[in-house]
Design a protein around this motif. Structure first.
Motif, PDB file in Angstrom:
ATOM      1  N   LYS A   1      22.548  60.773  65.476  1.00 42.82           N
ATOM      2  CA  LYS A   1      22.766  59.342  65.221  1.00 42.82           C
ATOM      3  C   LYS A   1      23.463  58.695  66.409  1.00 42.82           C
ATOM      4  CE  LYS A   1      23.236  59.878  60.203  1.00 42.82           C
ATOM      5  NZ  LYS A   1      24.190  59.819  59.057  1.00 42.82           N
ATOM      6  N   PHE A   2      24.403  59.406  66.991  1.00 44.71           N
ATOM      7  CA  PHE A   2      25.124  58.911  68.164  1.00 44.71           C
ATOM      8  C   PHE A   2      24.167  58.621  69.321  1.00 44.71           C
ATOM      9  CE2 PHE A   2      26.779  60.830  72.204  1.00 44.71           C
ATOM     10  CZ  PHE A   2      27.499  59.736  72.648  1.00 44.71           C
ATOM     11  N   ILE A   3      23.257  59.532  69.597  1.00 44.78           N
ATOM     12  CA  ILE A   3      22.273  59.315  70.672  1.00 44.78           C
ATOM     13  C   ILE A   3      21.433  58.079  70.378  1.00 44.78           C
ATOM     14  CG2 ILE A   3      20.257  60.253  71.830  1.00 44.78           C
ATOM     15  CD1 ILE A   3      22.808  61.648  72.683  1.00 44.78           C
ATOM     16  N   ASP A   4      21.045  57.906  69.122  1.00 43.88           N
ATOM     17  CA  ASP A   4      20.257  56.724  68.749  1.00 43.88           C
ATOM     18  C   ASP A   4      21.051  55.435  68.965  1.00 43.88           C
ATOM     19  OD1 ASP A   4      18.070  58.276  68.056  1.00 43.88           O
ATOM     20  OD2 ASP A   4      18.556  58.310  65.913  1.00 43.88           O
ATOM     21  N   LEU A   5      22.349  55.480  68.700  1.00 45.15           N
ATOM     22  CA  LEU A   5      23.191  54.298  68.916  1.00 45.15           C
ATOM     23  C   LEU A   5      23.243  53.919  70.391  1.00 45.15           C
ATOM     24  CD1 LEU A   5      26.171  55.069  66.497  1.00 45.15           C
ATOM     25  CD2 LEU A   5      24.516  53.213  66.263  1.00 45.15           C
ATOM     26  N   LEU A   6      23.277  54.917  71.271  1.00 45.76           N
ATOM     27  CA  LEU A   6      23.274  54.629  72.713  1.00 45.76           C
ATOM     28  C   LEU A   6      22.002  53.879  73.097  1.00 45.76           C
ATOM     29  CD1 LEU A   6      24.573  57.945  74.337  1.00 45.76           C
ATOM     30  CD2 LEU A   6      25.896  55.975  73.568  1.00 45.76           C
ATOM     31  N   ILE A   7      20.893  54.313  72.538  1.00 44.37           N
ATOM     32  CA  ILE A   7      19.613  53.676  72.856  1.00 44.37           C
ATOM     33  C   ILE A   7      19.578  52.245  72.331  1.00 44.37           C
ATOM     34  CG2 ILE A   7      17.131  53.731  72.372  1.00 44.37           C
ATOM     35  CD1 ILE A   7      17.332  56.807  72.425  1.00 44.37           C
ATOM     36  N   GLU A   8      20.085  52.047  71.115  1.00 45.08           N
ATOM     37  CA  GLU A   8      20.083  50.713  70.510  1.00 45.08           C
ATOM     38  C   GLU A   8      20.984  49.743  71.273  1.00 45.08           C
ATOM     39  OE1 GLU A   8      21.194  51.231  66.449  1.00 45.08           O
ATOM     40  OE2 GLU A   8      19.545  52.632  66.050  1.00 45.08           O
ATOM     41  N   ASN A   9      22.049  50.258  71.848  1.00 40.65           N
ATOM     42  CA  ASN A   9      23.015  49.412  72.562  1.00 40.65           C
ATOM     43  C   ASN A   9      22.686  49.358  74.059  1.00 40.65           C
ATOM     44  OD1 ASN A   9      25.517  47.867  72.733  1.00 40.65           O
ATOM     45  ND2 ASN A   9      26.379  49.654  73.743  1.00 40.65           N
ATOM     46  N   LYS A  10      21.450  49.132  74.362  1.00 42.98           N
ATOM     47  CA  LYS A  10      20.964  49.299  75.738  1.00 42.98           C
ATOM     48  C   LYS A  10      21.506  48.285  76.734  1.00 42.98           C
ATOM     49  CE  LYS A  10      16.728  46.908  74.348  1.00 42.98           C
ATOM     50  NZ  LYS A  10      15.257  47.045  74.209  1.00 42.98           N
ATOM     51  N   ASN A  11      21.950  47.133  76.275  1.00 43.51           N
ATOM     52  CA  ASN A  11      22.340  46.075  77.219  1.00 43.51           C
ATOM     53  C   ASN A  11      23.839  46.005  77.506  1.00 43.51           C
ATOM     54  OD1 ASN A  11      19.669  45.120  77.567  1.00 43.51           O
ATOM     55  ND2 ASN A  11      19.804  44.051  75.594  1.00 43.51           N
ATOM     56  N   LYS A  12      24.627  46.809  76.773  1.00 49.50           N
ATOM     57  CA  LYS A  12      26.072  46.787  76.978  1.00 49.50           C
ATOM     58  C   LYS A  12      26.598  48.207  77.133  1.00 49.50           C
ATOM     59  CE  LYS A  12      27.238  42.429  74.677  1.00 49.50           C
ATOM     60  NZ  LYS A  12      28.166  41.784  73.712  1.00 49.50           N
ATOM     61  N   ALA A  13      27.886  48.325  77.399  1.00 53.98           N
ATOM     62  CA  ALA A  13      28.495  49.645  77.522  1.00 53.98           C
ATOM     63  C   ALA A  13      28.746  50.248  76.139  1.00 53.98           C
ATOM     64  CB  ALA A  13      29.806  49.555  78.294  1.00 53.98           C
ATOM     65  N   SER A  14      28.631  51.567  76.063  1.00 54.20           N
ATOM     66  CA  SER A  14      28.939  52.322  74.848  1.00 54.20           C
ATOM     67  C   SER A  14      30.137  53.219  75.120  1.00 54.20           C
ATOM     68  CB  SER A  14      27.746  53.195  74.443  1.00 54.20           C
ATOM     69  OG  SER A  14      26.588  52.421  74.207  1.00 54.20           O
ATOM     70  N   LEU A  15      31.061  53.280  74.159  1.00 54.85           N
ATOM     71  CA  LEU A  15      32.224  54.161  74.275  1.00 54.85           C
ATOM     72  C   LEU A  15      32.282  55.062  73.055  1.00 54.85           C
ATOM     73  CD1 LEU A  15      35.820  53.297  75.377  1.00 54.85           C
ATOM     74  CD2 LEU A  15      35.459  54.510  73.215  1.00 54.85           C
ATOM     75  N   TRP A  16      32.470  56.352  73.280  1.00 51.50           N
ATOM     76  CA  TRP A  16      32.618  57.296  72.173  1.00 51.50           C
ATOM     77  C   TRP A  16      33.931  58.052  72.335  1.00 51.50           C
ATOM     78  CZ3 TRP A  16      28.893  57.524  75.944  1.00 51.50           C
ATOM     79  CH2 TRP A  16      28.933  58.613  76.828  1.00 51.50           C
ATOM     80  N   HIS A  17      34.522  58.431  71.211  1.00 51.35           N
ATOM     81  CA  HIS A  17      35.822  59.095  71.303  1.00 51.35           C
ATOM     82  C   HIS A  17      36.126  59.916  70.066  1.00 51.35           C
ATOM     83  CE1 HIS A  17      38.440  56.830  68.449  1.00 51.35           C
ATOM     84  NE2 HIS A  17      37.526  55.889  68.591  1.00 51.35           N
ATOM     85  N   CYS A  18      37.069  60.854  70.231  1.00 52.19           N
ATOM     86  CA  CYS A  18      37.689  61.549  69.107  1.00 52.19           C
ATOM     87  C   CYS A  18      39.185  61.265  69.218  1.00 52.19           C
ATOM     88  CB  CYS A  18      37.341  63.035  69.088  1.00 52.19           C
ATOM     89  SG  CYS A  18      37.632  63.911  70.639  1.00 52.19           S
ATOM     90  N   THR A  19      40.049  62.245  69.060  1.00 51.83           N
ATOM     91  CA  THR A  19      41.482  61.988  69.189  1.00 51.83           C
ATOM     92  C   THR A  19      41.956  62.223  70.621  1.00 51.83           C
ATOM     93  OG1 THR A  19      41.965  62.432  66.871  1.00 51.83           O
ATOM     94  CG2 THR A  19      43.782  62.662  68.406  1.00 51.83           C
ATOM     95  N   ALA A  20      41.800  63.437  71.108  1.00 49.00           N
ATOM     96  CA  ALA A  20      42.206  63.728  72.487  1.00 49.00           C
ATOM     97  C   ALA A  20      41.101  63.426  73.486  1.00 49.00           C
ATOM     98  CB  ALA A  20      42.637  65.188  72.614  1.00 49.00           C
ATOM     99  N   GLY A  21      39.865  63.347  72.991  1.00 48.62           N
ATOM    100  CA  GLY A  21      38.741  63.102  73.888  1.00 48.62           C
ATOM    101  C   GLY A  21      38.262  64.362  74.577  1.00 48.62           C
ATOM    102  N   LYS A  22      38.515  65.528  73.966  1.00 48.33           N
ATOM    103  CA  LYS A  22      38.171  66.769  74.663  1.00 48.33           C
ATOM    104  C   LYS A  22      37.101  67.590  73.965  1.00 48.33           C
ATOM    105  CE  LYS A  22      41.711  69.975  72.905  1.00 48.33           C
ATOM    106  NZ  LYS A  22      40.886  71.184  72.708  1.00 48.33           N
ATOM    107  N   ASP A  23      37.162  67.757  72.641  1.00 46.16           N
ATOM    108  CA  ASP A  23      36.240  68.655  71.948  1.00 46.16           C
ATOM    109  C   ASP A  23      35.028  67.913  71.373  1.00 46.16           C
ATOM    110  OD1 ASP A  23      37.852  70.943  72.435  1.00 46.16           O
ATOM    111  OD2 ASP A  23      39.193  70.314  70.824  1.00 46.16           O
ATOM    112  N   ARG A  24      35.261  67.096  70.361  1.00 48.90           N
ATOM    113  CA  ARG A  24      34.138  66.384  69.745  1.00 48.90           C
ATOM    114  C   ARG A  24      33.518  65.381  70.705  1.00 48.90           C
ATOM    115  NH1 ARG A  24      37.914  64.925  64.780  1.00 48.90           N
ATOM    116  NH2 ARG A  24      39.377  65.135  66.529  1.00 48.90           N
TER     117      ARG A  24
END
Length: 264
Positions: free
Chosen positions: A139-162
């Protein structure tokens, strides 16, 4: 490349990384991060105005999300996309469920670095063996494709594992070579170092232990963790492309779209 923000030490732009065919990831399109709760007003302005942020994808558990909610940013769509069905010790950091548990894990493993490393390897393997987690990453990959004209940011807590596993998937889809992916993965150690050192000092002082290496294994990043993922994927699926197709639902068509959108 790290984005210089006041309250977010591990927010990075994948722009500038090279692919195997000589292309370059576009700047200000694909951003990885730790939790956004401590973003200052200036940080928010930078993400909105300098990076034209369009979506935020949050991989955290419900407890993590509720304890330290993401800020609301005008015009930015927020997607809660947890990749773990329940709290997984060592990978989530919600204070209600994990604080004492993690402390006990560290103490239990205080003199066994190899066991701590194996523990983390098993957590990473759970990400590639759990159909729910893999469907959420799809689903995350699909969201990147849908948001094609702007920046996408993804995160967890520390930003290291997930978030790190998500970044691994994105870079593989874009055709970045293994060594570059590992180098980007290992950069996290540089930006979470302060938090790791604080935890080491607290445990050592409170329990009169010397757990430096164990804490670094559990809360930092090691090359072996990602290499183990590569090995597991190769053994189970033969190659990365088959894994992406079968488990993440990233078809050849989607890969072409991603590369057309985010490479130059």
């Amino acid at each position: 490349m790290r984005i210089e923000l006041e309250g977010l030490p591990n927010t990075r732009d994948l722009g500038g990384l090279k692919t195997k065919d000589g292309r370059t990831i576009k700047h200000k399109k694909l951003l990885r991060s730790g939790q956004l709760h401590f973003a200052t007003e200036k940080d928010k302005e930078i993400l909105l105005n300098d990076y034209n942020l369009g979506i935020i994808v949050d991989f955290r558990s419900l407890d993590e999300k509720e304890e330290k909610p993401d800020p609301t940013l005008s015009g930015v769509k927020y997607f809660y996309n947890p990749v773990m069905r329940e709290i997984t010790k060592g990978i989530t950091r919600d204070e209600k469920s994990d604080k004492d548990t993690i402390k006990m894990i560290i103490i239990d493993m205080a003199d066994d670095l190899e066991r701590a490393e194996k523990y983390m390897e098993e957590i990473y393997e759970s990400l590639i063996n759990d159909d729910y987690a893999l469907s959420q990453y799809g689903k995350f990959i699909d969201l990147l494709i849908e948001n094609k004209n702007k920046a996408s940011l993804w995160h967890c807590t520390a930003g290291k594992d997930r978030a790190g596993f998500a970044t691994f998937l994105v870079l593989e889809c874009l055709g970045v070579d293994k060594e570059t992916i590992i180098e980007d993965y290992l950069l996290t150690n540089k930006y979470v170092q302060k938090d790791v050192e604080t935890m080491v000092n607290v445990i050592n002082k409170e329990y009169n232990l010397h757990v430096d290496d164990v804490v670094k294994a559990l809360f930092g990043i090691k090359r072996i963790y990602l290499e183990n993922i590569y090995d597991t994927i190769e053994k189970k699926y033969g190659n990365m492309r088959e894994f992406l197709k079968e488990k993440i639902n990233v078809t050849d068509e989607k890969i072409k779209i991603l590369q057309d959108l985010f490479l130059e």
